[in-house]
Each structure stands twice: as structure tokens, then as C-alpha cells.
Design an enzyme around this catalytic site. Structure first.
Site, PDB file in Angstrom:
ATOM      1  N   SER A 283     -10.584  32.351  15.987  1.00 18.92           N
ATOM      2  CA  SER A 283      -9.332  32.137  15.251  1.00 18.92           C
ATOM      3  C   SER A 283      -9.129  33.215  14.199  1.00 18.92           C
ATOM      4  CB  SER A 283      -9.417  30.766  14.572  1.00 18.92           C
ATOM      5  OG  SER A 283      -8.477  30.667  13.537  1.00 18.92           O
TER       6      SER A 283
ATOM      7  N   TYR B 238     -12.684  24.499   9.042  1.00 11.27           N
ATOM      8  CA  TYR B 238     -12.284  24.919  10.390  1.00 11.27           C
ATOM      9  C   TYR B 238     -12.658  26.382  10.622  1.00 11.27           C
ATOM     10  CZ  TYR B 238      -9.249  26.611  14.128  1.00 11.27           C
ATOM     11  OH  TYR B 238      -8.779  27.221  15.262  1.00 11.27           O
TER      12      TYR B 238
HETATM   13  P1  NAD Z   1      -5.323  21.732  21.323  1.00  9.58           P
HETATM   14  O1  NAD Z   1      -5.802  20.739  20.318  1.00  9.58           O
HETATM   15  O2  NAD Z   1      -3.968  21.556  21.896  1.00  9.58           O
HETATM   16  O3  NAD Z   1      -6.356  21.844  22.522  1.00  9.58           O
HETATM   17  C1  NAD Z   1      -7.734  21.584  22.383  1.00  9.58           C
HETATM   18  C2  NAD Z   1      -8.122  20.579  23.445  1.00  9.58           C
HETATM   19  O4  NAD Z   1      -9.535  20.398  23.353  1.00  9.58           O
HETATM   20  C3  NAD Z   1      -7.473  19.215  23.263  1.00  9.58           C
HETATM   21  O5  NAD Z   1      -6.797  18.816  24.442  1.00  9.58           O
HETATM   22  C4  NAD Z   1      -8.634  18.276  22.936  1.00  9.58           C
HETATM   23  O6  NAD Z   1      -8.467  16.979  23.495  1.00  9.58           O
HETATM   24  C5  NAD Z   1      -9.804  19.018  23.548  1.00  9.58           C
HETATM   25  N1  NAD Z   1     -11.076  18.717  22.880  1.00  9.58           N
HETATM   26  C6  NAD Z   1     -11.323  18.705  21.548  1.00  9.58           C
HETATM   27  N2  NAD Z   1     -12.604  18.375  21.327  1.00  9.58           N
HETATM   28  C7  NAD Z   1     -13.174  18.195  22.555  1.00  9.58           C
HETATM   29  C8  NAD Z   1     -14.477  17.852  22.999  1.00  9.58           C
HETATM   30  N3  NAD Z   1     -15.473  17.613  22.124  1.00  9.58           N
HETATM   31  N4  NAD Z   1     -14.712  17.776  24.335  1.00  9.58           N
HETATM   32  C9  NAD Z   1     -13.720  18.025  25.235  1.00  9.58           C
HETATM   33  N5  NAD Z   1     -12.461  18.333  24.869  1.00  9.58           N
HETATM   34  C10 NAD Z   1     -12.197  18.424  23.551  1.00  9.58           C
HETATM   35  O7  NAD Z   1      -5.442  23.159  20.613  1.00  9.58           O
HETATM   36  P2  NAD Z   1      -4.939  24.606  21.098  1.00  9.58           P
HETATM   37  O8  NAD Z   1      -3.886  25.039  20.142  1.00  9.58           O
HETATM   38  O9  NAD Z   1      -4.667  24.606  22.557  1.00  9.58           O
HETATM   39  O10 NAD Z   1      -6.231  25.456  20.774  1.00  9.58           O
HETATM   40  C11 NAD Z   1      -7.133  25.897  21.783  1.00  9.58           C
HETATM   41  C12 NAD Z   1      -8.229  26.692  21.119  1.00  9.58           C
HETATM   42  O11 NAD Z   1      -7.677  27.814  20.424  1.00  9.58           O
HETATM   43  C13 NAD Z   1      -9.030  25.918  20.071  1.00  9.58           C
HETATM   44  O12 NAD Z   1     -10.366  26.338  20.147  1.00  9.58           O
HETATM   45  C14 NAD Z   1      -8.404  26.350  18.765  1.00  9.58           C
HETATM   46  O13 NAD Z   1      -9.317  26.218  17.696  1.00  9.58           O
HETATM   47  C15 NAD Z   1      -8.082  27.788  19.066  1.00  9.58           C
HETATM   48  N6  NAD Z   1      -6.998  28.359  18.255  1.00  9.58           N
HETATM   49  C16 NAD Z   1      -5.720  27.902  18.401  1.00  9.58           C
HETATM   50  C17 NAD Z   1      -4.716  28.469  17.641  1.00  9.58           C
HETATM   51  C18 NAD Z   1      -3.281  28.026  17.737  1.00  9.58           C
HETATM   52  O14 NAD Z   1      -2.448  28.544  16.973  1.00  9.58           O
HETATM   53  N7  NAD Z   1      -2.919  27.107  18.633  1.00  9.58           N
HETATM   54  C19 NAD Z   1      -5.015  29.507  16.734  1.00  9.58           C
HETATM   55  C20 NAD Z   1      -6.329  29.936  16.618  1.00  9.58           C
HETATM   56  C21 NAD Z   1      -7.311  29.364  17.403  1.00  9.58           C
END
Ligand code: NAD
Length: 322
Positions: A127, A154
């Protein structure tokens, strides 16, 4: 060969899995369908994928390391895109232990499963928050800058994932790429993120809370550009065994500009309530994407006006609003 996508019912995971399927790959999605936000949205994303050939969804907590190890080995997957995590900066202030399980134990469990199965390339989500609170000085954040001042739990867990990955590259030679995503937005997005929650509030005539009194800027990155970056990196296991790459738009947008763009695409005025900075938030983010560009030719293609327009069109359809 098969690709495993963790977090496949999540925002980025669904889009990555979809693009992989379009390319003819076989995909195994893993997700725990946690209750962080609107369960119906995760179910709807999963339903889109489950209707396709060569896709299987496994409902599993990635922190269950024995089950993960068996699943990765049995799937015969040679590549893993690990996106499952507890996302959200502000939520980490009140719910710290959720981050320990999904982001620390979960990441370790994925690492162990991948090394035992001899996975050829693990691509995982980091991130932009690892850069901490830095002023905008006209240049984007670079991967070779120190990232040792996280301002939220986070961010600390995401940086910890990078360090755990580095140790597995050194110890076991597991090929890995960490992707520092910058504020991802678009259709099927996350309701906890500002552009989405502002849309819901604006359309129902409620006020929006503008944190940092609007003086924040984010490098908003459209989901299709993120997916281009993820799939581009996936094809390049690093010779060094572990690299991190920024994936961003490389053009920070002020919060007020984002809100006025939303007002235009929604055709409604926002009622803004200015609020102070929230604990854990950073003032600005700005990606230097030259490292990724050198590897894959990556160039972001969708600017914020177009991206929010596409989001609004999707949102109206999803919520059944004209
Ligand atoms: P999201 O919450 O929509 O997707 C994450 C998914 O992981 C969810 O569906 C959740 O149910 C699942 N999950 C969480 N813990 C779990 C576990 N222990 N076992 C199995 N499944 C689990 O988030 P996103 O926006 O799609 O983010 C995806 C990745 O990208 C994450 O790692 C997030 O930290 C990272 N990220 C996202 C952003 C953003 O702007 N969306 C920015 C930086 C980093």
C-alpha cells in the site's frame, strides 16, 4: 496452469480474477467473505466470477495455514496473486486485532503455502500508506525511499508484509513482487472509501464529512490501470527474488477536486462539513511509477473525470438509481 487469487470477492481481487479468466487462465479464488463492509456486494462480485468457466471460489480464512498449505499444493497453481487483507486505515484504529490475523498471520500463511508448493511467482498487495506522512514536493514517492514511519497500524502491517516477504526471498528464494497500490477506485469498489460513501450521501441528500478540512490529496488510480499493473508484474518474476513496485496514477488530486468531479458526474451538489484530520490519515500520496514502467511499459490510462463517470454509471445500476 492455475493462478490463485486471494481476496477474490474483494474489489481489486474480483477485477484481477476477471481479467485472468479473459486471458484464458484457470483461476482459484479464495475469500473469507468477512463482514468489514456490505456482505451483499461481496456476494454479487463472487456471483459474477462463479458464473464463468475455469473459476472456482473457495471460502477460507487465509490465516488457517494448514488449509492454505493443502489448497495451494493441491491446486497445482504456479502463480499466486495475494490480495486478501483487512483494508482501511481508520478501521485499524478501533479494530487492531483484525489486522493482526488477516494481514500478518494471513500473509505468513500465504508465504508458507507458496514456498512448500514451489510457487513460481507470488504477487502481493502492499500500500501507498507505507510511505507515511510526506508533504508533496513536486515529485512522486519512490520505492527506494525509506518506508519506516507508518502513521497507522494498517500501514505498519503492510510494511511488515514486505519485510516478511523479503525474508522468504532470502531464506527460500521464493520469487515475489509487492505492489504498493495508490487509492484504487472504480466500479464494484469499496463502500468504505470516500468516493463511494460520498456518492451515497450526495445522492440521498445527506452531508459529507470532509476530513483534513479538504486539504488532503490522493493519487486516485482507476481499477483497470491497477489490473494492468498487477498482470504486467505477474509475468515478470524478479531475478532478485523480491521487488516492490508502486502502482498509481502519478497525478495527485485534491479532495475538493474529487468532490466537485463527483458533483458534476452525479448532477447534485454535496453538503460539505469540514472536519479535522483523522488519526492515521496522511496528507498526500503521489506515486512515481517509473520502476513499473521500466518493467512492463505501464502507463495509467484513465483520468479521474472519466473514472468517476464510469463509477457513477455502475453505482446507479447497482443501486437501481436513475
Ligand atoms: P477488499 O476489502 O474489497 O478485498 C479484500 C478481500 O479479502 C475481501 O473480500 C475480504 O473478505 C478478504 N479477506 C480479508 N481477510 C481475509 C482472510 N483472513 N482470509 C480470506 N479472505 C480475507 O479490499 P481491496 O480494496 O480489494 O484491497 C485488496 C488489497 O489491496 C488489500 O490487500 C488492500 O490492503 C490492498 N490495497 C487496497 C487499496 C485500495 O485503494 N483499494 C490501496 C492500497 C492497498
Amino acid at each position: 496452469m492455475t493462478v490463485i487469487v486471494t481476496g477474490a470477492a474483494g474489489f481489486i481481487g474480483m477485477h484481477v480474477a476477471e481479467r485472468l479468466l479473459e486471458r484464458g487462465e484457470t483461476v482459484v479464488g479464495i475469500d473469507s467473505f468477512n463482514a468489514y463492509y456490505e456482505p451483499g456486494l461481496k456476494e454479487a462480485r463472487a456471483a459474477r466470477l462463479e458464473g464463468r468457466e475455469r473459476f472456482t471460489m473457495v471460502r477460507l480464512d487465509i490465516a488457517d495455514h494448514e488449509a492454505m498449505r493443502a489448497l495451494v499444493a493441491d491446486s497445482g497453481a504456479d502463480r499466486v496473486v495475494h490480495l486478501a487483507a483487512q483494508a482501511g486505515v481508520r478501521y485499524s484504529i478501533d479494530h487492531p486485532f483484525t489486522y493482526e490475523r488477516s494481514n500478518l498471520l494471513g500473509h505468513l500463511s500465504v508465504l508458507e503455502a507458496c514456498r512448500h508448493a514451489g510457487v513460481k511467482h507470488l504477487v502481493y498487495a502492499s500500500s501507498s500508506s507505507v510511505y507515511g506522512d510526506q508533504p508533496l514536493n513536486g515529485a512522486g514517492f519512490r520505492e527506494d525511499e525509506p518506508a519506516d514511519r507508518p502513521v497507522s497500524l494498517y500501514a505498519a502491517t503492510k510494511r511488515s508484509c514486505e519485510l516478511m516477504s523479503q525474508s522468504y526471498a532470502t531464506l527460500y528464494g521464493l520469487p515475489q513482487s509487492g505492489l504498493r497500490f495508490f487509492t484504487v477506485y472504480g466500479p464494484w469498489g469499496r463502500p468504505d472509501m470516500a468516493y463511494f460513501s460520498f456518492t451515497e450521501a450526495i445522492m440521498s441528500g445527506e452531508s459529507i464529512e470532509v476530513f483534513g478540512e479538504g486539504r488532503m490529496a490522493r493519487d486516485f488510480t482507476y481499477i483497470d490501470d491497477i489490473v494492468d499493473g498487477v498482470l504486467g508484474v505477474l509475468e515478470h518474476p524478479p531475478v532478485s527474488r523480491h521487488e516492490v513496485y508502486n502502482i498509481g496514477d502519478s497525478s495527485p488530486v485534491g479532495l475538493f477536486t474529487m468532490i466537485s468531479t463527483l458533483e458534476r458526474v452525479l448532477g447534485r451538489q454535496a453538503i460539505k462539513v469540514l472536519m479535522p484530520m483523522q488519526p492515521g490519515d496522511v496528507t498526500a500520496t503521489f506515486a512515481d511509477v517509473s520502476k513499473l514502467n521500466s518493467l512492463t511499459g505501464y502507463r495509467p490510462r484513465v483520468a479521474i473525470d472519466e473514472g468517476l463517470e464510469r463509477f457513477a454509471t455502475w453505482w446507479r445500476g447497482f443501486r437501481g438509481v436513475n
